[in-house]
Design an enzyme around this catalytic site. Structure first.
Site, PDB file in Angstrom:
ATOM      1  N   TYR A 156       0.856  -1.194   0.000  1.00  0.00           N
ATOM      2  CA  TYR A 156       0.000   0.000   0.000  1.00  0.00           C
ATOM      3  C   TYR A 156       0.885   1.236   0.000  1.00  0.00           C
ATOM      4  CZ  TYR A 156      -4.239  -2.681   0.977  1.00  0.00           C
ATOM      5  OH  TYR A 156      -5.299  -3.540   0.886  1.00  0.00           O
ATOM      6  N   GLU A 157       0.512   2.246  -0.787  1.00  0.00           N
ATOM      7  CA  GLU A 157       1.349   3.439  -0.913  1.00  0.00           C
ATOM      8  C   GLU A 157       0.629   4.732  -0.562  1.00  0.00           C
ATOM      9  OE1 GLU A 157       3.599   3.463  -4.534  1.00  0.00           O
ATOM     10  OE2 GLU A 157       4.203   1.362  -4.312  1.00  0.00           O
ATOM     11  N   GLN A 158      -0.710   4.682  -0.466  1.00  0.00           N
ATOM     12  CA  GLN A 158      -1.501   5.827  -0.013  1.00  0.00           C
ATOM     13  C   GLN A 158      -2.460   5.348   1.072  1.00  0.00           C
ATOM     14  OE1 GLN A 158       0.324   6.574  -3.591  1.00  0.00           O
ATOM     15  NE2 GLN A 158      -1.487   5.283  -3.640  1.00  0.00           N
TER      16      GLN A 158
END
Length: 307
Positions: A156-158
């Site tokens: 996950y990046e956001q």
């Protein structure tokens, strides 16, 4: 004699105070090579990728996302109910079984999240910790068993949730899947971003003992990165994820961080000489398909000689 007994007692007590994570942090090289595959739908297959028999090879399917099915007109978060977003036509359960039967050193996992879906940012957005974990365990167990997979990667990046929620959603997911014998390993894929680091470092503090590898995205650094700077970044991230097996990484197709043709392998040789080369991962097989995987071959050759 009493002084000797006291010295021995103090030595034993000091040894007992060493945490498992500190012991894990002992410098050692690894032959682990990992590559993401399937995100770009360009028909890449497992069999396209060169596999050196002398390394431990992990394919990572990109991605499974808790968003509405790719077939829907618009994608929205589904609170832990994961769907397949990799190129399923060319990366099927039969293909997984075939590549693993042909290469005893191969394992296959899936990555959760990713950066975008349908051209829009992917957000980690649970309705609650309990409901997200329940949905994630059920949906991922089904996918993992269907595809004969070995592990998960968290990318996950956001985030539309605080570090506490992320920590306990992901931590409880990994705990349950491991306790149920569904997966044999788990990794995380943090990168150089304040919000991402706050979430992943919180997860590491509480559940780092269950996380086998840290796929740090060193290609998120500037394209002007030098070998010296790269090694400094490696030490910083090894400190952030203390005791973890922090893997180094490169992009196979574009600029980002220390490129493989601009010093990446020099940095790897230096880490190898210090017994700190815990493995290499690449983004991604899809991009390497057109040019014949030259950097994957070189990376695996370097790892095969690690000791």
């Amino acid at each position: 004699m009493e002084l000797l007994k006291l010295f021995i007692t103090l030595f034993i007590l000091q040894a007992l105070c060493i945490s498992p994570r500190s012991m894990q942090a002992a410098a050692e090289n690894s032959k682990l090579f990992r590559e993401y595959i399937g995100a770009q739908f360009n028909n890449v297959k497992f069999s396209d990728v060169p596999i050196n028999p002398d390394v431990e090879f992990h394919f990572i399917l990109a991605f499974a996302i808790d968003y509405s099915s790719p077939s829907t007109s618009s994608n929205f978060p589904t609170n832990g109910k994961f769907n397949i977003f990799w190129d399923e036509q060319y990366l099927t359960p039969a293909h997984v079984s075939s590549i693993k039967s042909r290469h005893s050193n191969v394992k296959v996992g899936l990555s959760l999240g990713g950066a975008t879906v349908g051209g829009k940012l992917v957000y980690f957005k649970p309705s609650s910790v309990d409901s997200w974990v329940s949905n994630a365990v059920t949906s991922l167990t089904k996918i993992i068993k269907q595809f004969h997979l070995d592990g998960i990667d968290v990318d996950y990046e956001q985030f539309s949730a605080d570090p506490y929620s992320f920590t306990h959603c992901i931590g409880r997911l990994i705990t349950t899947l491991k306790n149920n014998g569904v997966i044999s390993y788990a990794s995380i894929a943090p990168y150089d971003d304040d919000q991402a680091q706050s979430h992943y470092k919180a997860l590491w503090r509480s559940y780092g003992h269950l996380i086998d590898y840290v796929n740090f995205q060193f290609y998120s650094y500037d394209t002007s990165t030098t070998v010296t700077q790269f090694l400094k970044y490696f030490e910083e991230q090894s400190s952030n994820y203390e005791g973890g097996k922090v893997l180094v990484s490169f992009l196979s197709h574009a600029s980002g961080g220390l490129a493989p043709n601009k010093g990446f392998f020099t940095a790897c040789e230096r880490l190898k000489s210090q017994q700190k080369l815990h493995g290499i991962f690449v983004w991604c097989a899809d991009d390497s398909l057109a040019n014949g995987f030259p950097y994957e071959k070189k990376a695996q050759s370097l790892l095969a000689s690690a000791s």
